[in-house]
Design an enzyme around this catalytic site. Sequence first.
Site, PDB file in Angstrom:
ATOM      1  N   HIS A   1      -5.470  -0.853   6.784  1.00  0.00           N
ATOM      2  CA  HIS A   1      -5.531  -0.372   8.173  1.00  0.00           C
ATOM      3  C   HIS A   1      -6.407  -1.275   9.051  1.00  0.00           C
ATOM      4  O   HIS A   1      -5.891  -1.973   9.898  1.00  0.00           O
ATOM      5  CB  HIS A   1      -5.995   1.091   8.285  1.00  0.00           C
ATOM      6  CG  HIS A   1      -5.213   2.046   7.451  1.00  0.00           C
ATOM      7  ND1 HIS A   1      -3.859   2.192   7.569  1.00  0.00           N
ATOM      8  CD2 HIS A   1      -5.611   2.905   6.453  1.00  0.00           C
ATOM      9  CE1 HIS A   1      -3.436   3.101   6.692  1.00  0.00           C
ATOM     10  NE2 HIS A   1      -4.462   3.538   6.003  1.00  0.00           N
TER      11      HIS A   1
ATOM     12  N   HIS B   1       0.851  -1.203   0.000  1.00  0.00           N
ATOM     13  CA  HIS B   1       0.000   0.000   0.000  1.00  0.00           C
ATOM     14  C   HIS B   1       0.880   1.244   0.000  1.00  0.00           C
ATOM     15  O   HIS B   1       1.572   1.526   0.970  1.00  0.00           O
ATOM     16  CB  HIS B   1      -0.897  -0.013   1.238  1.00  0.00           C
ATOM     17  CG  HIS B   1      -1.875   1.122   1.286  1.00  0.00           C
ATOM     18  ND1 HIS B   1      -2.948   1.205   0.431  1.00  0.00           N
ATOM     19  CD2 HIS B   1      -1.952   2.228   2.069  1.00  0.00           C
ATOM     20  CE1 HIS B   1      -3.643   2.300   0.698  1.00  0.00           C
ATOM     21  NE2 HIS B   1      -3.059   2.946   1.681  1.00  0.00           N
TER      22      HIS B   1
ATOM     23  N   GLU C   1      -9.713   3.365   9.705  1.00  0.00           N
ATOM     24  CA  GLU C   1      -8.402   3.915  10.066  1.00  0.00           C
ATOM     25  C   GLU C   1      -8.523   4.837  11.277  1.00  0.00           C
ATOM     26  O   GLU C   1      -7.609   4.916  12.105  1.00  0.00           O
ATOM     27  CB  GLU C   1      -7.813   4.671   8.867  1.00  0.00           C
ATOM     28  CG  GLU C   1      -6.448   5.308   9.162  1.00  0.00           C
ATOM     29  CD  GLU C   1      -5.823   5.988   7.954  1.00  0.00           C
ATOM     30  OE1 GLU C   1      -6.507   6.121   6.924  1.00  0.00           O
ATOM     31  OE2 GLU C   1      -4.646   6.387   8.047  1.00  0.00           O
TER      32      GLU C   1
ATOM     33  N   ARG D   1     -16.258   5.992   2.882  1.00  0.00           N
ATOM     34  CA  ARG D   1     -16.587   7.423   2.855  1.00  0.00           C
ATOM     35  C   ARG D   1     -16.777   7.907   1.424  1.00  0.00           C
ATOM     36  O   ARG D   1     -17.569   8.781   1.150  1.00  0.00           O
ATOM     37  CB  ARG D   1     -15.444   8.264   3.460  1.00  0.00           C
ATOM     38  CG  ARG D   1     -15.087   8.005   4.876  1.00  0.00           C
ATOM     39  CD  ARG D   1     -14.197   9.132   5.440  1.00  0.00           C
ATOM     40  NE  ARG D   1     -13.017   9.442   4.627  1.00  0.00           N
ATOM     41  CZ  ARG D   1     -11.827   8.852   4.758  1.00  0.00           C
ATOM     42  NH1 ARG D   1     -11.648   7.931   5.674  1.00  0.00           N
ATOM     43  NH2 ARG D   1     -10.803   9.199   3.996  1.00  0.00           N
TER      44      ARG D   1
ATOM     45  N   HIS E   1     -11.888   3.752  -2.783  1.00  0.00           N
ATOM     46  CA  HIS E   1     -11.041   4.455  -1.814  1.00  0.00           C
ATOM     47  C   HIS E   1     -11.368   4.113  -0.374  1.00  0.00           C
ATOM     48  O   HIS E   1     -10.486   3.836   0.434  1.00  0.00           O
ATOM     49  CB  HIS E   1     -11.111   5.974  -2.023  1.00  0.00           C
ATOM     50  CG  HIS E   1     -10.264   6.739  -1.059  1.00  0.00           C
ATOM     51  ND1 HIS E   1     -10.721   7.128   0.184  1.00  0.00           N
ATOM     52  CD2 HIS E   1      -8.975   7.142  -1.135  1.00  0.00           C
ATOM     53  CE1 HIS E   1      -9.741   7.754   0.823  1.00  0.00           C
ATOM     54  NE2 HIS E   1      -8.680   7.779   0.052  1.00  0.00           N
TER      55      HIS E   1
ATOM     56  N   HIS F   1       0.980   5.510  -1.506  1.00  0.00           N
ATOM     57  CA  HIS F   1       0.521   6.667  -2.275  1.00  0.00           C
ATOM     58  C   HIS F   1       1.818   7.418  -2.617  1.00  0.00           C
ATOM     59  O   HIS F   1       2.324   8.206  -1.805  1.00  0.00           O
ATOM     60  CB  HIS F   1      -0.407   7.556  -1.460  1.00  0.00           C
ATOM     61  CG  HIS F   1      -1.556   6.817  -0.832  1.00  0.00           C
ATOM     62  ND1 HIS F   1      -2.576   6.280  -1.588  1.00  0.00           N
ATOM     63  CD2 HIS F   1      -1.848   6.512   0.450  1.00  0.00           C
ATOM     64  CE1 HIS F   1      -3.441   5.681  -0.776  1.00  0.00           C
ATOM     65  NE2 HIS F   1      -3.021   5.803   0.463  1.00  0.00           N
TER      66      HIS F   1
ATOM     67  N   TYR G   1      -4.687   7.532  -6.582  1.00  0.00           N
ATOM     68  CA  TYR G   1      -5.933   8.312  -6.691  1.00  0.00           C
ATOM     69  C   TYR G   1      -5.762   9.740  -7.197  1.00  0.00           C
ATOM     70  O   TYR G   1      -6.741  10.470  -7.349  1.00  0.00           O
ATOM     71  CB  TYR G   1      -6.714   8.298  -5.372  1.00  0.00           C
ATOM     72  CG  TYR G   1      -6.052   8.904  -4.160  1.00  0.00           C
ATOM     73  CD1 TYR G   1      -6.191  10.257  -3.859  1.00  0.00           C
ATOM     74  CD2 TYR G   1      -5.325   8.108  -3.286  1.00  0.00           C
ATOM     75  CE1 TYR G   1      -5.604  10.801  -2.733  1.00  0.00           C
ATOM     76  CE2 TYR G   1      -4.731   8.642  -2.158  1.00  0.00           C
ATOM     77  CZ  TYR G   1      -4.877   9.990  -1.889  1.00  0.00           C
ATOM     78  OH  TYR G   1      -4.286  10.530  -0.771  1.00  0.00           O
TER      79      TYR G   1
ATOM     80  N   GLN H   1       2.844  11.196  -2.014  1.00  0.00           N
ATOM     81  CA  GLN H   1       2.997  11.712  -0.644  1.00  0.00           C
ATOM     82  C   GLN H   1       4.451  11.695  -0.159  1.00  0.00           C
ATOM     83  O   GLN H   1       4.789  12.368   0.818  1.00  0.00           O
ATOM     84  CB  GLN H   1       2.083  10.944   0.315  1.00  0.00           C
ATOM     85  CG  GLN H   1       0.602  11.221   0.009  1.00  0.00           C
ATOM     86  CD  GLN H   1      -0.367  10.434   0.864  1.00  0.00           C
ATOM     87  OE1 GLN H   1       0.014   9.850   1.881  1.00  0.00           O
ATOM     88  NE2 GLN H   1      -1.622  10.384   0.469  1.00  0.00           N
TER      89      GLN H   1
ATOM     90  N   ASP I   1       2.422   3.256   2.666  1.00  0.00           N
ATOM     91  CA  ASP I   1       1.312   4.209   2.691  1.00  0.00           C
ATOM     92  C   ASP I   1       1.737   5.655   2.391  1.00  0.00           C
ATOM     93  O   ASP I   1       1.952   6.003   1.244  1.00  0.00           O
ATOM     94  CB  ASP I   1       0.602   4.088   4.052  1.00  0.00           C
ATOM     95  CG  ASP I   1      -0.758   4.773   4.063  1.00  0.00           C
ATOM     96  OD1 ASP I   1      -1.157   5.325   3.023  1.00  0.00           O
ATOM     97  OD2 ASP I   1      -1.426   4.762   5.114  1.00  0.00           O
TER      98      ASP I   1
HETATM   99 ZN   LIG Z   1      -3.609   4.901   2.258  1.00  0.00          ZN
END
Ligand SMILES: [Zn+2]
Length: 452
Positions: A268, A55, A234, A209, A206, A57, A120, A60, A319
């Site tokens: 998570h 996992h 999470e 939510r 995602h 991203h 994403y 980031q 992550d």
């Molecule tokens: Zn994530």
Amino acid sequence: MTRLHFASALLPSGWANDVKVVIAAGAIAEVTTSVAPAAGDECHEIALPGLASLHSHAFQRGMAGLAELRGDSTDTFWTWRETMYRFALAMTPDDVAAVATLLYVEMLEQGFTRVGEFHYLHHDRDGSHYADIGEMAASIAQAAETSGIALTLLPSFYAHGSFGGAAPHDGQRRFICSVDQFAELMSASRKAIASLPDANIGIAPHSLRAVTPEELAAITPLANGGPVHIHVAEQMKEVEDCLAWSGRRPVQWLLEHAPLHQRWCLIHATHTTNEEIAAFAKTGAVAGLCPITEASLGDGIFPAREFLDSGGAFGVGTDSNVLVGVADELRQLEYGQRLKHRQRNVLSGGAGRSTGRTLFDHTLAGGARALAQPNVGLTPGARADIVALDTAHPSLAGRARDAVIDGWIFAAGSGAIDCVWAGGDKVVEAGRHRLRQPARARFNASVRRLVA
Ligand SMILES: [Zn+2]
């Protein structure tokens, strides 16, 4: 053809001595034990299989360390997310390629040879779609190709700002797709990875939510047998909002409404009751744990002891990529459990067993399951993803077998990796990826502009 010889190697059957590994066309062709090195063999001391960061991203990585200044109010995940959105809104496809390339170079230097990229950041800065909707996916694919890491691309479906189909807010404009647009994005993403050796693709709704139940049902078939990853439970606020929306906790909701099985990975799953944990473990779905990010964001501590006792499968992910390393993730995972339970060697799996080895074995198997890789490890047919440790490191001195893994994870950390082969290509030597310098220069140029 490459011929490697290791004094000791961790095979699927366990440790073996005097191991010869023959590599052809990026895969392991032969593994022979108890043989002396022959002329022309490249000799090393200790071999382990490469692991997956299931996992990530990637973008980031560019903001690592930039969210450590306390805000006015209580600083939580949700204030970190504001910094992340500001950063995400400024990046071009070239910035994403620059940041992801350095990240993947660092992952390889740290013993990760495959990445599950939960992707994403799809659209242009104003939220309009690029002429090729897969443009950002192509940046990720380019970074994987340059670095040599194997890619499992997980395009993320993101449609809403909160539970119950709430409208997204402006800071999310680069992430948003309708179901039809997502189908287009999946086709474009498949094209973006088509020429990449050893790449595969799944989908990433995602979170509960961001996706309604109807949308979740509509997009799941687009995985086409590939992995399905979702962020879940999470944060406590997310659990409370989910309860208010549905009367169910997030993991409970998934257990009741989604066809969880071995292709699913719940990222998570931090705030989960014992009842949920037992039922989740039985589905065969993987827990995608991200111990460093979960600590960084103040998420909480996953009930790992209970999950393992229930026979659950887990892997680890980097992550937010605030810090990247196999040893760092596994150490943080175990240390979180020690702090919680006020005991040592919580995840060892039983008396007399090595904690490092148990964590390593689970992470290899769980990462492979979560990223749909049926054949991993030092075995014929698997991608030749091999990590050689540096036995000259003081924390590995005099150690053998499982004690080497314990020395690496709990004491040596990032300094213990000597060479890494990714798809049979020796990309890391003496702890350095061959593209470290140019990757750093390109990354620094992008990030200096983004933070200016
Ligand atoms: Zn994530």
